[in-house]
Design an enzyme around this catalytic site. Structure first.
Site, PDB file in Angstrom:
ATOM      1  N   ARG A  26      43.311  34.494 -26.025  1.00 22.25           N
ATOM      2  CA  ARG A  26      43.776  33.170 -25.954  1.00 22.25           C
ATOM      3  C   ARG A  26      42.785  32.403 -25.415  1.00 22.25           C
ATOM      4  NH1 ARG A  26      47.259  36.776 -24.896  1.00 22.25           N
ATOM      5  NH2 ARG A  26      49.489  36.462 -25.744  1.00 22.25           N
TER       6      ARG A  26
ATOM      7  N   HIS B  89      41.868  45.609 -33.171  1.00 24.26           N
ATOM      8  CA  HIS B  89      43.116  45.544 -32.308  1.00 24.26           C
ATOM      9  C   HIS B  89      43.786  46.778 -32.712  1.00 24.26           C
ATOM     10  CE1 HIS B  89      46.632  44.210 -30.441  1.00 24.26           C
ATOM     11  NE2 HIS B  89      46.540  43.015 -30.064  1.00 24.26           N
TER      12      HIS B  89
ATOM     13  N   ASP C  85      48.666  44.293 -20.406  1.00 23.01           N
ATOM     14  CA  ASP C  85      48.311  43.106 -21.312  1.00 23.01           C
ATOM     15  C   ASP C  85      47.080  42.540 -20.814  1.00 23.01           C
ATOM     16  OD1 ASP C  85      49.753  40.499 -23.171  1.00 23.01           O
ATOM     17  OD2 ASP C  85      47.940  41.648 -23.535  1.00 23.01           O
TER      18      ASP C  85
ATOM     19  N   GLU D 138      41.120  47.127 -27.231  1.00 23.87           N
ATOM     20  CA  GLU D 138      40.447  45.903 -27.751  1.00 23.87           C
ATOM     21  C   GLU D 138      39.262  45.450 -27.096  1.00 23.87           C
ATOM     22  OE1 GLU D 138      44.973  44.220 -27.699  1.00 23.87           O
ATOM     23  OE2 GLU D 138      43.529  42.922 -28.164  1.00 23.87           O
TER      24      GLU D 138
HETATM   25  C1  G6D Z   1      50.918  39.669 -27.287  1.00 25.38           C
HETATM   26  O1  G6D Z   1      49.842  39.194 -25.186  1.00 25.38           O
HETATM   27  C2  G6D Z   1      50.048  40.018 -26.277  1.00 25.38           C
HETATM   28  C3  G6D Z   1      48.607  40.116 -26.924  1.00 25.38           C
HETATM   29  O2  G6D Z   1      47.647  40.241 -25.972  1.00 25.38           O
HETATM   30  C4  G6D Z   1      48.674  41.143 -28.237  1.00 25.38           C
HETATM   31  O3  G6D Z   1      47.588  41.096 -28.615  1.00 25.38           O
HETATM   32  C5  G6D Z   1      49.643  40.735 -28.976  1.00 25.38           C
HETATM   33  O4  G6D Z   1      50.816  40.701 -28.167  1.00 25.38           O
HETATM   34  C6  G6D Z   1      49.787  41.649 -30.204  1.00 25.38           C
HETATM   35  O5  G6D Z   1      50.871  38.543 -27.570  1.00 25.38           O
END
Ligand code: G6D
Length: 329
Positions: A75, A174, A234, A295
Site C-alpha cells: 500500500r 504474489h 498480512d 511476497e
Molecule cells: C489483502 O491486505 C491483503 C493484501 O496484502 C493481499 O495482497 C491481498 O489481500 C490479496 O488486500
C-alpha cells in the site's frame, strides 16, 4: 536439460511450460507475468503446490494470484507520495490507499514474453513498458520479470527496471502456496520457519507505521519454526541482516518444502481467510486458511519511512532484485 515450450489451451490461451530434468513443471502466463502451476514429482505423481485459478478468465477476476505485482507492491498510504518536493497522486483502490499499483497494476497487464534456455536452466523473460504518468506514477518505466527453473530444482523470479525520471518501484511475485497440493486442505499444519526477528508494524488498514516490532513472544515468532495454525497474517517480515535464506515452508507430510533466498529486505506473508474460502481453484475449492502468499519485496511504506531503505528508482541506477525458491521434494 531444462526446456521451455509455448503452448495453447482453451483454459489459458497462450502460456508457457518450463520442465527440468527432475520432472518439475512450472507454468507461466503473460497476463500479469504470473506463474500458473508449480508441480513437483512426489510419490510418482505431480503435486502442484501453487494455488491458482482454473482458467485465465478466473485469473482476470482474481488477478493478484501468483502474479507479478507493481510498480509498487503493498500500500501507498493516502494514494500519494512525494519525490523532490513534487506530490504524485496514485489511485485510491482500497480504503483511500493505493494497493498493488492501483486499479490496473502489473498483475492486470499483458506482458510481452520471450522464452530462453541456457546451460541447466530455462524460463520466460516478460517485459512491460509503463508510460510516464500511467496510473499516477512518474517516469517511462521499462520493466522485466524473468522467471527461471533450473535442473537443480531452483525456481526464481528476477525483476529488473529502468526509468527516465525518478519514480517508485517495489515489485513482488504474489505466489500463493499450499504444499499438500490442494487448497481444500487448510495450511494450519504447514511448518513455517522465518529468519526474521522483527516485523513492520501495521495500522488497521495494513499500511505500515514506520515502526518495527520484535517477534519474540508474539504470533509472528517463526524464528525456530512453527506450525502456522490458525494464525492470520498480512505482515511484512523484516529478514535478518546476513541471513542466507529468508524462510522455509514445509508440507504437513514433510515430503515437500520451499526454501526462499531473496535479495529483498522483507517478505510479506499473507494467509487467505474467509474472504477467499469457497473460491473454486484449479486443484479444489479453497478452504478457509487454504493458502499462504509469500511476497519478497521492499517494506511497504518505505517511500515515507527511510529507515526501511529506499524504493526510489532513478534514471542513473537500474533496478534488480532476485528471489529464488529451492524446491525440496
Ligand atoms: C489483502 O491486505 C491483503 C493484501 O496484502 C493481499 O495482497 C491481498 O489481500 C490479496 O488486500
Amino acid at each position: 536439460m531444462a526446456t521451455v515450450t509455448k503452448l495453447d489451451s482453451k483454459a489459458f490461451g497462450t502460456y508457457y511450460e518450463v520442465k527440468n530434468e527432475n520432472g518439475v513443471v512450472l507454468g507461466l502466463h503473460p497476463f500479469g507475468a504470473r506463474a500458473i502451476s508449480l508441480a513437483l514429482p512426489v510419490d510418482g505423481t505431480l503435486r502442484d503446490v501453487l494455488v491458482g485459478c482454473k482458467t485465465i478468465t478466473d485469473y482476470k477476476e482474481n488477478s493478484y494470484y501468483n502474479a507479478t505485482i507493481g510498480p509498487v507492491a503493498g500500500r501507498i498510504a493516502g494514494a500519494q507520495f512525494e519525490l523532490d518536493e513534487t506530490i504524485y497522486k496514485t489511485e485510491a483502490n482500497q480504503k483511500g490507499n493505493t494497493l498493488h499499483g492501483g486499479f490496473v497494476g502489473f498483475d492486470a497487464r499483458n506482458w510481452e514474453a520471450q522464452t530462453f534456455t541456457k546451460d541447466n536452466e530455462a524460463g520466460v523473460i516478460f517485459t512491460l513498458n509503463d508510460p510516464d504518468g500511467n496510473h499516477g506514477f512518474p517516469g517511462n518505466l521499462a520493466a522485466k520479470a524473468i522467471y527461471t527453473l533450473t535442473d537443480d530444482n531452483q525456481y526464481s523470479f528476477k525483476f529488473e527496471a529502468t526509468t527516465d525520471k525518478k519514480t517508485l518501484f517495489n515489485p513482488t511475485n504474489h505466489g500463493y502456496y499450499n504444499l499438500t497440493g490442494s487448497p481444500s486442505e487448510s495450511i494450519d499444519t504447514h511448518n513455517l520457519q522465518i529468519n526474521a526477528h522483527f516485523v513492520a508494524k501495521t495500522n488497521d488498514d495494513v499500511t505500515t507505521t514506520g515502526e518495527k516490532v520484535a517477534v519474540a513472544g508474539t504470533k509472528f515468532d517463526f524464528v525456530t519454526g512453527a506450525k502456522i495454525g490458525e494464525t492470520l497474517l498480512d505482515d511484512p517480515f523484516l529478514i535478518d541482516e546476513g541471513a542466507q535464506k529468508a524462510l522455509t515452508l514445509t508440507a504437513p507430510d514433510g515430503k515437500v518444502a520451499l526454501s526462499l533466498m531473496t535479495q529483498a529486505p522483507a517478505v510479506v506473508i499473507y494467509t487467505t481467510g474467509t474472504g477467499e474460502a469457497g473460491t473454486v481453484m484449479k486443484n479444489g475449492v479453497m478452504a478457509n486458511h487454504g493458502a499462504v502468499a509469500i511476497e519478497p519485496q521492499g517494506v511497504p511504506g518505505t517511500e515515507i519511512y527511510p529507515q526501511f531503505g529506499s524504493i526510489t528508482l532513478t534514471a542513473d541506477k537500474p533496478y534488480t532484485m532476485e528471489s529464488t525458491f529451492k524446491l525440496i521434494f
